[in-house]
Design an enzyme around this catalytic site. Sequence first.
Site, mmCIF file in Angstrom:
data_model
loop_
_atom_site.group_PDB
_atom_site.id
_atom_site.type_symbol
_atom_site.label_atom_id
_atom_site.label_comp_id
_atom_site.label_asym_id
_atom_site.label_seq_id
_atom_site.Cartn_x
_atom_site.Cartn_y
_atom_site.Cartn_z
ATOM 1 N N SER A 113 1.939 59.787 15.268
ATOM 2 C CA SER A 113 2.723 59.358 14.083
ATOM 3 C C SER A 113 2.485 60.358 13.122
ATOM 4 O O SER A 113 2.795 61.595 13.201
ATOM 5 C CB SER A 113 2.222 58.003 13.701
ATOM 6 O OG SER A 113 3.495 57.692 12.756
ATOM 7 N N HIS A 119 5.780 51.342 18.632
ATOM 8 C CA HIS A 119 5.180 52.310 17.717
ATOM 9 C C HIS A 119 3.432 52.550 18.040
ATOM 10 O O HIS A 119 3.219 53.855 18.261
ATOM 11 C CB HIS A 119 5.246 52.244 16.309
ATOM 12 C CG HIS A 119 4.877 53.342 15.452
ATOM 13 N ND1 HIS A 119 5.579 54.597 15.735
ATOM 14 C CD2 HIS A 119 3.965 53.452 14.584
ATOM 15 C CE1 HIS A 119 5.142 55.588 14.670
ATOM 16 N NE2 HIS A 119 4.217 54.807 14.257
#
Length: 236
Positions: free
Chosen positions: A77, A211
């Site tokens: 990320s 995620h």
Amino acid sequence: MPAAQARLVCFAHAGGSAAAFRSWDMGPDVEVVAVQYPGRADRFADPFPEGLEQLGREVGEAIATLDGRPTALFGHSLGALVAYEAARHLEGIGQAPVHLFASACRSPQVADSRPPIAELDDAALAAEVMRMGGTDALVLEDLELRDLILPYIRADFALLEAYAPVTEPLAKTPVLALGAVADPYATGAEVAGWSGATRAGFRAERFAGDHFYLVPRQEEVLATLRAALGAREGRG
């Protein structure tokens, strides 16, 4: 791990710390080193960086002081963009990484199109981070701990949201982009966009999950990284 032939430097997500990689075992050939961002854990008193580029440059400078073993970078990320900036710095001083592994993140050549969250009030910011998931989300349920960690979570998202697209791709560092099929924060197209971030070779891998797919899929992820680095499994 003095006997390791290579090194993997790991960069955590927004609000994350070096502890995110404490269970990572890349086997006898690869030493795992995790970056501790300023403002948290044992660096709690250190000031937040002024920009993501500055943070990447500072980490790149630190990596350059290590011994000369081949070094790969893994970022998840926000960490993927910090790793990218570190790779740019290392290329600039003639110490290009052997690989950049970019996980669950848009390409550095694309502006962030999502609504900013760094300026939300504490309750709204905490709620958004908890929706994203990950182990840090559980900590936010503790209101006393929330007051300690929200400042650096907010600072991390401010770095991410202020990051300007980079037009010049890496010249010598190949990129493997990793993503998850059900990740609303880094779609398949956004992960594939990393193909334009390097001239040295690109491929993409997708995993089941969201995620934070790399937590339940850790062994699959590590096997993918080992294969890319030509490393053996297990401890020596």
